[in-house]
Design a protein around this motif. Structure first.
Motif, short mmCIF file in Angstrom:
data_model
loop_
_atom_site.label_atom_id
_atom_site.label_comp_id
_atom_site.label_asym_id
_atom_site.label_seq_id
_atom_site.Cartn_x
_atom_site.Cartn_y
_atom_site.Cartn_z
N LEU A 113 37.38 36.58 31.17
CA LEU A 113 38.58 37.77 31.78
C LEU A 113 37.78 38.51 32.63
CD1 LEU A 113 41.13 38.55 31.44
CD2 LEU A 113 40.79 39.64 29.51
N LEU A 114 36.51 39.52 31.96
CA LEU A 114 36.43 40.61 32.19
C LEU A 114 35.47 40.31 33.38
CD1 LEU A 114 35.38 42.91 29.27
CD2 LEU A 114 37.33 43.15 30.60
N ALA A 115 34.10 39.37 33.76
CA ALA A 115 33.67 39.11 35.01
C ALA A 115 34.50 37.80 35.97
CB ALA A 115 32.08 38.80 34.40
N TYR A 116 35.02 36.96 34.77
CA TYR A 116 35.36 35.59 36.17
C TYR A 116 36.26 35.82 36.54
CZ TYR A 116 30.10 34.77 35.47
OH TYR A 116 29.00 35.07 35.25
N LYS A 117 37.41 36.77 35.57
CA LYS A 117 38.67 36.67 36.37
C LYS A 117 39.33 35.77 35.51
CE LYS A 117 38.52 40.72 38.36
NZ LYS A 117 37.39 41.44 37.29
N GLU A 118 39.05 35.56 34.50
CA GLU A 118 39.54 33.87 33.65
C GLU A 118 40.51 34.15 33.49
OE1 GLU A 118 36.67 31.61 31.39
OE2 GLU A 118 35.58 31.23 33.55
N PRO A 119 41.56 33.50 32.81
CA PRO A 119 43.10 33.84 32.91
C PRO A 119 43.02 33.74 30.78
CG PRO A 119 44.15 31.90 33.62
CD PRO A 119 41.99 32.65 33.86
#
Length: 140
Positions: A113-119
């Motif tokens: 979530l934080l580093a790769y913007k994965e939902p």
């Protein structure tokens, strides 16, 4: 099948890894054993490299490496020592790796979530909940 063989390889390798970590003699320093293991691993990796890359140039390949190779090497040392100490301190082979992997899954979900913007989806939240309930049940 193409998509699943790497998972099967990783599962078989991790089971062997956990057994070997659990059975590492108590008399050997937890950093001496991995040193020898890495020499064996380096030889096996080199052999497989040359078997799968006829006429390959491993030195040329090494020149393509970046910081990730160093971090991977350091991370592997942490994995080895953590696993050996985990078992030496009494974690069972059926519980220690399960607790460790559940915590890793939660950490990677947050990192994604934080580093790769994965939902983060409802099913991922449910999965984290299942991991937490599982950890609670295991430790009862």
């Amino acid at each position: 099948m193409q998509m699943y063989w790497p998972i099967a390889l990783a599962v078989v390798a991790d089971v062997a890894y956990q057994i070997a970590s659990k059975q590492t003699p108590a008399e050997i320093n937890p950093f001496a054993s991995p040193t020898l293991a890495y020499l064996v691993g380096a030889a096996a990796s080199a052999l497989i490299y040359f078997l799968t890359n006829s006429g390959g140039n491993i030195i040329g390949e090494w020149k393509l490496a970046n910081w990730t190779t160093v971090v991977l090497g350091i991370a592997v040392v942490g994995l080895e020592a953590g696993s050996i100490y985990m078992f030496r301190l009494g974690w069972g082979v059926s519980v220690g790796p399960l607790v460790k992997n559940a915590l890793i899954a939660i950490a990677l979900l947050l990192l994604g979530l934080l580093a790769y913007k994965e939902p983060i989806t409802a099913s991922k939240i449910a999965g984290v909940g299942a991991c937490l309930v599982g950890l609670w049940l295991i430790n009862k």
